[in-house]
Design a protein around this motif. Structure first.
Motif, PDB file in Angstrom:
ATOM      1  N   ILE A 191       1.157  -0.983   0.199  1.00 51.84           N
ATOM      2  CA  ILE A 191       0.361  -0.158  -0.054  1.00 51.84           C
ATOM      3  C   ILE A 191       0.984   1.533  -0.086  1.00 51.84           C
ATOM      4  CG2 ILE A 191      -1.881   1.333   1.670  1.00 51.84           C
ATOM      5  CD1 ILE A 191      -2.684  -1.087   1.838  1.00 51.84           C
ATOM      6  N   LEU A 192       2.296   1.162   0.854  1.00 56.62           N
ATOM      7  CA  LEU A 192       3.003   2.495   0.955  1.00 56.62           C
ATOM      8  C   LEU A 192       3.838   2.151  -0.763  1.00 56.62           C
ATOM      9  CD1 LEU A 192       3.900   2.583   4.490  1.00 56.62           C
ATOM     10  CD2 LEU A 192       2.106   3.090   3.635  1.00 56.62           C
ATOM     11  N   HIS A 193       4.226   1.289  -0.899  1.00 58.24           N
ATOM     12  CA  HIS A 193       4.822   1.550  -2.285  1.00 58.24           C
ATOM     13  C   HIS A 193       3.664   2.281  -3.041  1.00 58.24           C
ATOM     14  CE1 HIS A 193       6.344   0.075  -6.477  1.00 58.24           C
ATOM     15  NE2 HIS A 193       7.001   0.813  -5.848  1.00 58.24           N
ATOM     16  N   ASP A 194       2.358   1.955  -3.400  1.00 58.69           N
ATOM     17  CA  ASP A 194       1.156   1.928  -4.281  1.00 58.69           C
ATOM     18  C   ASP A 194       1.230   3.612  -3.682  1.00 58.69           C
ATOM     19  OD1 ASP A 194       1.838  -0.163  -5.472  1.00 58.69           O
ATOM     20  OD2 ASP A 194       0.044  -0.905  -4.745  1.00 58.69           O
ATOM     21  N   HIS A 195       0.947   3.941  -3.543  1.00 62.25           N
ATOM     22  CA  HIS A 195       0.572   5.620  -2.662  1.00 62.25           C
ATOM     23  C   HIS A 195       1.781   6.139  -3.160  1.00 62.25           C
ATOM     24  CE1 HIS A 195      -1.858   8.170  -0.820  1.00 62.25           C
ATOM     25  NE2 HIS A 195      -1.139   8.143   0.329  1.00 62.25           N
ATOM     26  N   SER A 196       3.240   6.259  -2.297  1.00 63.40           N
ATOM     27  CA  SER A 196       4.340   6.471  -3.009  1.00 63.40           C
ATOM     28  C   SER A 196       4.907   7.154  -4.060  1.00 63.40           C
ATOM     29  CB  SER A 196       5.166   6.055  -1.534  1.00 63.40           C
ATOM     30  OG  SER A 196       5.884   5.412  -1.912  1.00 63.40           O
ATOM     31  N   ALA A 197       4.279   5.881  -5.347  1.00 64.28           N
ATOM     32  CA  ALA A 197       5.968   5.214  -6.705  1.00 64.28           C
ATOM     33  C   ALA A 197       5.101   6.662  -7.360  1.00 64.28           C
ATOM     34  CB  ALA A 197       4.624   4.505  -6.882  1.00 64.28           C
ATOM     35  N   PRO A 198       4.081   7.324  -7.454  1.00 64.95           N
ATOM     36  CA  PRO A 198       3.757   8.805  -8.037  1.00 64.95           C
ATOM     37  C   PRO A 198       4.701  10.092  -7.724  1.00 64.95           C
ATOM     38  CG  PRO A 198       1.273   8.401  -7.627  1.00 64.95           C
ATOM     39  CD  PRO A 198       2.737   7.479  -6.686  1.00 64.95           C
ATOM     40  N   HIS A 199       5.545   9.648  -6.844  1.00 62.50           N
ATOM     41  CA  HIS A 199       5.978  10.817  -6.121  1.00 62.50           C
ATOM     42  C   HIS A 199       7.835  10.413  -5.596  1.00 62.50           C
ATOM     43  CE1 HIS A 199       2.106  12.779  -5.477  1.00 62.50           C
ATOM     44  NE2 HIS A 199       2.240  11.340  -4.352  1.00 62.50           N
ATOM     45  N   ALA A 200       7.925   9.447  -6.371  1.00 62.50           N
ATOM     46  CA  ALA A 200       9.385   9.082  -6.447  1.00 62.50           C
ATOM     47  C   ALA A 200       9.840   8.061  -7.016  1.00 62.50           C
ATOM     48  CB  ALA A 200       9.692   8.343  -4.730  1.00 62.50           C
ATOM     49  N   GLU A 201      11.134   7.596  -7.406  1.00 64.02           N
ATOM     50  CA  GLU A 201      11.745   6.986  -7.921  1.00 64.02           C
ATOM     51  C   GLU A 201      11.661   6.072  -7.664  1.00 64.02           C
ATOM     52  OE1 GLU A 201      15.721   6.419 -11.038  1.00 64.02           O
ATOM     53  OE2 GLU A 201      15.203   8.279  -9.748  1.00 64.02           O
ATOM     54  N   TYR A 202      11.508   4.609  -8.013  1.00 66.60           N
ATOM     55  CA  TYR A 202      11.534   3.589  -7.186  1.00 66.60           C
ATOM     56  C   TYR A 202      13.076   2.523  -7.808  1.00 66.60           C
ATOM     57  CZ  TYR A 202       9.104   3.701  -2.971  1.00 66.60           C
ATOM     58  OH  TYR A 202       8.259   3.963  -1.643  1.00 66.60           O
ATOM     59  N   VAL A 203      14.403   2.642  -6.986  1.00 64.30           N
ATOM     60  CA  VAL A 203      15.142   1.153  -8.043  1.00 64.30           C
ATOM     61  C   VAL A 203      15.187  -0.163  -6.960  1.00 64.30           C
ATOM     62  CG1 VAL A 203      17.680   1.389  -8.855  1.00 64.30           C
ATOM     63  CG2 VAL A 203      16.867   3.358  -8.259  1.00 64.30           C
ATOM     64  N   PHE A 204      14.787  -0.935  -7.290  1.00 62.71           N
ATOM     65  CA  PHE A 204      15.083  -2.008  -6.481  1.00 62.71           C
ATOM     66  C   PHE A 204      16.747  -2.921  -7.224  1.00 62.71           C
ATOM     67  CE2 PHE A 204      10.947  -1.062  -6.172  1.00 62.71           C
ATOM     68  CZ  PHE A 204      10.681  -1.710  -4.615  1.00 62.71           C
ATOM     69  N   GLY A 205      16.938  -3.832  -6.098  1.00 56.45           N
ATOM     70  CA  GLY A 205      18.045  -5.175  -6.655  1.00 56.45           C
ATOM     71  C   GLY A 205      19.381  -4.172  -6.416  1.00 56.45           C
ATOM     72  N   ASP A 206      19.735  -3.249  -5.516  1.00 50.67           N
ATOM     73  CA  ASP A 206      20.130  -2.194  -5.635  1.00 50.67           C
ATOM     74  C   ASP A 206      20.622  -1.512  -4.718  1.00 50.67           C
ATOM     75  OD1 ASP A 206      23.223  -1.334  -6.397  1.00 50.67           O
ATOM     76  OD2 ASP A 206      22.265   0.267  -7.834  1.00 50.67           O
ATOM     77  N   ARG A 207      21.692  -1.300  -4.139  1.00 47.53           N
ATOM     78  CA  ARG A 207      22.130  -1.346  -2.559  1.00 47.53           C
ATOM     79  C   ARG A 207      23.194   0.061  -2.622  1.00 47.53           C
ATOM     80  NH1 ARG A 207      26.445  -3.849  -0.418  1.00 47.53           N
ATOM     81  NH2 ARG A 207      26.896  -5.376  -1.584  1.00 47.53           N
ATOM     82  N   VAL A 208      23.538   0.795  -1.068  1.00 45.97           N
ATOM     83  CA  VAL A 208      24.112   2.186  -0.926  1.00 45.97           C
ATOM     84  C   VAL A 208      26.214   1.285  -0.040  1.00 45.97           C
ATOM     85  CG1 VAL A 208      24.905   4.122   0.618  1.00 45.97           C
ATOM     86  CG2 VAL A 208      22.383   3.737  -0.522  1.00 45.97           C
TER      87      VAL A 208
END
Length: 392
Positions: A105-122
């Motif tokens: 729910i939080l991912h879907d709610h925030s996705a229009p406001h952010a770029e998501y990059v999965f499978g990576d890390r700092v």
């Protein structure tokens, strides 16, 4: 402010912050080492003042639609006979939802406001007067105005910024996994204790499946976080002599491919920020069971974004910590005793706890129990951080 902000972690705190920062006009990137939003995890709950935050965020109704509807959890002896019960208000609050459903729910709610990059890390960070250079395991290095570590108990951002040694082990380990619901549970649960050990089985929305929760007291054991067989062996050894249907659960454990296994630990830091880097949620203050981790993570996200919209990062970070320190300190103090409560050290202590809950769960005591279960969640009226109007 139109800052560029990197958030490390897409669990609960990260997407919550991404939503609020995006609404305030910042350019947000969320990086998560998992391949997608969280797909497993036990239930989390909200109570008291936390519902006002969910309403303001616009997710309360979606959470209610996916809530577990969990009822009481009965405490039984080795023969399966009832000894006492945890009323729903204790474990499930006013609204309970599976962590995976909340993450979605939080991912879907925030996705229009952010770029998501999965499978990576700092993997590395270098701070400068005007930004932070960040290196990733896979993606190209980039510079950001602010970096937020919302990457949990084992936060990479915390380690890179503050070094090691800020986690405090509380003396217990916990595990959870799924099994077939052969217990006849319907939005309910069963709990059994042996000294220093806790066994819980609960089933809510999916009547065919049940979540097993295990907790045991132990000096901090040596194991690898990626060693599934080693973790199973630890659990089998610690629960080998526990009665009720525990042997059946251990037999099912041998075949599971997804196991949550973690220490009960708290994160204790004198400060949550350094320069242009700030920590949020469990990365900053992990409290442990009963410590309002989800609610405080979401309140912290709301507060941090709101203060950043008002001022520069130094002032905003200081104000965010000023607001969040008191409820976090109270929750950490409360949660420090959760392991001993859930897994009492002796049979005498188990009986004493069960007698207490027989009294508290009686009808005349319902109001007191509700108050006790919400007092660490209540943080007062939300600060009003005006948002730009949504367009498009």
């Amino acid at each position: 402010m139109n800052r560029s902000v990197l958030i490390s972690g897409a669990g609960i705190a990260g997407p919550s912050l991404a939503y609020w920062l995006g609404r305030h006009g910042d350019r947000v990137t969320v990086v998560e080492q998992a391949p997608g939003p969280r797909a497993s995890g036990s239930a989390v709950d909200f109570r008291g003042d936390q519902l006002a935050l969910l309403t303001r965020m616009g997710v309360l109704e979606k959470i209610r639609e996916a809530q577990t509807g969990m009822g009481d959890q009965v405490i039984v002896n080795a023969a399966g006979r009832r000894r006492s019960a945890y009323p729903a208000a204790v474990f499930s609050g006013e609204v309970e939802i599976d962590r995976a459903d909340l993450a979605r729910i939080l991912h879907d709610h925030s996705a229009p406001h952010a770029e998501y990059v999965f499978g990576d890390r700092v993997t590395a960070m270098t701070q400068h007067a005007d930004g932070v250079d960040v290196t990733f395991a896979r993606g190209a290095a980039r510079r950001y105005d602010i970096v937020v570590g919302a990457d949990g108990l084992h936060s990479a951002v915390r380690g890179l910024t503050f070094g090691a040694g800020h986690t405090h082990y509380l003396g217990y380990h916990a595990a959870s996994f799924e099994v077939a619901n052969t217990f006849g549970l319907d939005h309910s649960g069963v709990i059994h204790n042996a000294p220093n050990r806790y066994v819980g089985v609960a089933s809510a929305r999916d009547a065919g499946r049940a979540i097993v929760s295990l907790m045991f007291a132990t000096p901090e054991p040596a194991y690898r976080r990626d060693d599934l067989d080693g973790q199973k062996s630890l659990l089998a050894r610690h629960f080998a002599d526990v009665g009720w249907r525990t042997p059946e659960l251990l037999a099912a454990l041998r075949d599971v491919t997804e196991l949550y296994f973690a220490p009960l630990s708290q994160v204790r830091l004198d400060r949550w920020s350094s320069g242009r880097v700030v920590l949020l949620g469990d990365a900053a203050w992990c409290a442990g069971p009963g410590g309002n981790g989800t609610g405080h993570a979401m309140l912290g996200a709301y507060t941090l974004a709101g203060e950043l919209a008002r001022a520069g990062h130094e002032t905003a970070f200081a104000r965010y910590e000023e607001v969040m320190r008191p409820p976090v300190t109270k929750s950490q103090k409360f949660a420090a005793g959760a392991g001993k409560h859930l897994a009492p050290p002796t049979e005498k202590a188990i009986r004493r706890r069960d007698r207490t809950f027989r009294v508290l769960s009686s009808r005349p005591m319902t109001g007191l129990l509700t108050w006790l279960s919400t007092r660490t969640a209540d943080t007062g009226e939300l600060t009003d951080y005006p948002l730009p109007a949504v367009t498009g």
